[in-house]
Design an enzyme around this catalytic site. Structure first.
Site, PDB file in Angstrom:
ATOM      1  N   THR A   1     -19.370  -3.224 -36.324  1.00 33.05           N
ATOM      2  CA  THR A   1     -18.602  -2.572 -35.288  1.00 33.05           C
ATOM      3  C   THR A   1     -17.174  -2.550 -35.772  1.00 33.05           C
ATOM      4  O   THR A   1     -16.794  -3.436 -36.527  1.00 33.05           O
ATOM      5  CB  THR A   1     -18.672  -3.510 -34.051  1.00 33.05           C
ATOM      6  OG1 THR A   1     -20.028  -3.680 -33.715  1.00 33.05           O
ATOM      7  CG2 THR A   1     -17.873  -3.018 -32.889  1.00 33.05           C
TER       8      THR A   1
ATOM      9  N   ARG B   1     -31.093   0.594 -26.083  1.00 30.79           N
ATOM     10  CA  ARG B   1     -30.486  -0.738 -26.245  1.00 30.79           C
ATOM     11  C   ARG B   1     -28.948  -0.653 -26.280  1.00 30.79           C
ATOM     12  O   ARG B   1     -28.373   0.212 -26.934  1.00 30.79           O
ATOM     13  CB  ARG B   1     -31.002  -1.360 -27.545  1.00 30.79           C
ATOM     14  CG  ARG B   1     -30.386  -2.726 -27.899  1.00 30.79           C
ATOM     15  CD  ARG B   1     -29.208  -2.604 -28.843  1.00 30.79           C
ATOM     16  NE  ARG B   1     -28.706  -3.903 -29.278  1.00 30.79           N
ATOM     17  CZ  ARG B   1     -27.552  -4.089 -29.888  1.00 30.79           C
ATOM     18  NH1 ARG B   1     -26.771  -3.085 -30.150  1.00 30.79           N
ATOM     19  NH2 ARG B   1     -27.175  -5.291 -30.245  1.00 30.79           N
TER      20      ARG B   1
ATOM     21  N   GLY C   1     -24.823  -8.274 -30.849  1.00 28.99           N
ATOM     22  CA  GLY C   1     -24.279  -8.138 -29.504  1.00 28.99           C
ATOM     23  C   GLY C   1     -24.972  -8.974 -28.453  1.00 28.99           C
ATOM     24  O   GLY C   1     -24.323  -9.492 -27.534  1.00 28.99           O
TER      25      GLY C   1
ATOM     26  N   THR D   1     -17.757  -8.865 -33.214  1.00 27.14           N
ATOM     27  CA  THR D   1     -18.621  -8.071 -34.077  1.00 27.14           C
ATOM     28  C   THR D   1     -19.883  -8.886 -34.347  1.00 27.14           C
ATOM     29  O   THR D   1     -19.886 -10.100 -34.197  1.00 27.14           O
ATOM     30  CB  THR D   1     -17.896  -7.709 -35.396  1.00 27.14           C
ATOM     31  OG1 THR D   1     -18.765  -6.942 -36.226  1.00 27.14           O
ATOM     32  CG2 THR D   1     -17.459  -8.943 -36.155  1.00 27.14           C
ATOM     33  N   GLY D   2     -20.943  -8.191 -34.731  1.00 27.80           N
ATOM     34  CA  GLY D   2     -22.180  -8.915 -35.011  1.00 27.80           C
ATOM     35  C   GLY D   2     -23.208  -8.688 -33.926  1.00 27.80           C
ATOM     36  O   GLY D   2     -23.160  -7.678 -33.205  1.00 27.80           O
TER      37      GLY D   2
ATOM     38  N   GLY E   1     -25.463  -3.132 -26.929  1.00 26.26           N
ATOM     39  CA  GLY E   1     -24.976  -4.427 -27.381  1.00 26.26           C
ATOM     40  C   GLY E   1     -23.754  -4.841 -26.578  1.00 26.26           C
ATOM     41  O   GLY E   1     -23.568  -4.441 -25.427  1.00 26.26           O
ATOM     42  N   ASP E   2     -22.914  -5.620 -27.210  1.00 24.94           N
ATOM     43  CA  ASP E   2     -21.718  -6.141 -26.538  1.00 24.94           C
ATOM     44  C   ASP E   2     -20.556  -5.147 -26.534  1.00 24.94           C
ATOM     45  O   ASP E   2     -19.665  -5.239 -25.684  1.00 24.94           O
ATOM     46  CB  ASP E   2     -21.247  -7.417 -27.252  1.00 24.94           C
ATOM     47  CG  ASP E   2     -20.937  -7.149 -28.725  1.00 24.94           C
ATOM     48  OD1 ASP E   2     -21.735  -6.454 -29.388  1.00 24.94           O
ATOM     49  OD2 ASP E   2     -19.883  -7.607 -29.209  1.00 24.94           O
TER      50      ASP E   2
HETATM   51  N1  GLY Z   1     -21.829  -5.709 -31.929  1.00 20.61           N
HETATM   52  C1  GLY Z   1     -22.414  -4.473 -31.809  1.00 20.61           C
HETATM   53  C2  GLY Z   1     -23.728  -4.455 -31.188  1.00 20.61           C
HETATM   54  O1  GLY Z   1     -24.392  -5.467 -31.104  1.00 20.61           O
HETATM   55  O2  GLY Z   1     -24.162  -3.399 -30.800  1.00 20.61           O
END
Ligand code: GLY
Length: 343
Positions: A203, A231, A257, A254-255, A233-234
């Site tokens: 990200t 789906r 989510g 990042t990573g 993420g964060d």
């Molecule tokens: N950090 C981005 C996601 O998990 O989508």
């Protein structure tokens, strides 16, 4: 009730300090450095993104404009994980998530957005032009089109097409592993590009402080490559992928989510900074929390946090080796390797 004499003394002092372009204190007593803009952003793509942000910050512009302009650079790049050139979901569609937050705690977000080049700008429009914080899917797209954003062709970039075809050979869904590119020793400064269909997922998150000492942040991604359709993420979730509190500081993540959401990651980091922890120490504490929750499974996931406080101090922490971030100020422009818990 505010003590009037104290308030006048405080205002006179901070006004004088800001004229000097030096130190001042925000209402809750946090020291802040005015007149020294700074921008930090995740991964190697952050170098170019910071340059974009600097076109605003370097002229004394507002952090909000800078963080939008900065990540727009990455949204246009042909990379695995941000913008329309990114890897698709399992059904072959690129779906994008983004959010933005300013110094007044205004925030906007879009998720599961398709065929729009700049999700970050749509997130900003949600913030500025609607009574809502978040729009998703076809509703977000409908809003974007009504706001004049062109609907792009539904077509994978050549790199994403190749990655997808590779993935289809096994069509095996597993949660995205840690950032493989960095494990493959392309070095910490490599941009987030995949050479094959291997898992990767990252990200761009950016936080900045402008010459007035005001902070903003942005975050944009295509999420996990080959994710289940629908789906999220964060990254589009305020408090998870991004949080800004202009009295304290800002953080982006990042990573993986799912594991950032579980601990309200970016909000948690900012709250720890409020309690007096440095950006790095605050990021580390939340990484430790994730590792505690995940137990042995932590070895298979990557999460990184990147934070900036009102003093202009910055820091990061990740579960695994390989995370890095880009910084730009009046005096420097470089990559910094994040500390981490596991090799
Ligand atoms: N950090 C981005 C996601 O998990 O989508």
């Amino acid at each position: 009730m505010v003590n009037r004499r104290k308030f006048i003394q405080f205002s006179a002092f901070t006004g004088f300090a800001s004229l000097l372009g030096k130190r001042a204190w925000s209402a809750d007593g946090m020291e802040t450095i005015k007149g020294k803009p700074i921008v930090i952003s995740t991964w190697g793509s952050g170098l170019a993104a910071n340059k974009g942000a600097w076109e605003v910050l370097g002229k004394g512009g507002r952090a909000l404009d800078a963080v939008e302009k900065g990540v727009m650079v990455t949204e246009l790049e042909d990379n695995c994980c941000v913008g329309l050139g990114a890897n698709p979901d399992r059904d072959g569609f690129v779906t994008l998530d983004a959010c933005i937050m300013d110094e007044f705690a205004n925030c906007g977000s879009v998720a599961f957005l398709e065929r729009i080049k700049h999700p970050i700008s749509v997130a900003r429009r949600v913030m500025e032009k609607t009574p809502h914080v978040m729009l998703v899917g076809s509703g977000a797209q409908q809003f974007a089109v009504a706001e004049g954003f062109p609907l792009e062709e539904q077509k994978l970039s050549p790199a994403a097409q190749k990655n997808y075809e590779n993935w289809l050979k096994k069509s095996e869904y597993k949660p995205p592993a840690i950032n493989i590119e960095n494990k493959k020793d392309h070095g910490p400064f490599a941009p987030n590009k995949l050479e094959s269909g291997e898992w990767n997922h990252d990200t761009i998150g950016m936080v900045a402080m402008d010459t007035n000492g005001n902070m903003s942040g942005s975050c944009t991604t295509s999420g996990a490559g080959f994710k289940m359709r629908g789906r999220l993420g964060d990254s589009p979730i305020i408090g998870a992928g991004l949080f800004v509190d202009n009295e304290v500081g800002a953080c982006t993540a990042t990573g993986q989510g799912e594991d950032v959401i579980r601990v309200a990651g970016s909000h948690s980091v900012v709250e720890l900074m409020r309690q007096g922890l440095s950006p790095e120490a605050a990021c580390k504490k939340v990484i430790e929390r994730i590792i505690r929750i995940k137990g042995a499974k932590a070895k298979d996931i990557q999460v990184g946090f990147l934070a900036l406080n009102k003093k202009g101090q910055h820091g990061a922490y990740a579960i695994h080796k390989g995370f890095s971030y880009a910084i730009k100020t009046n005096d420097m422009e470089k990559m910094i390797v994040s500390k981490y818990m596991m090799e």
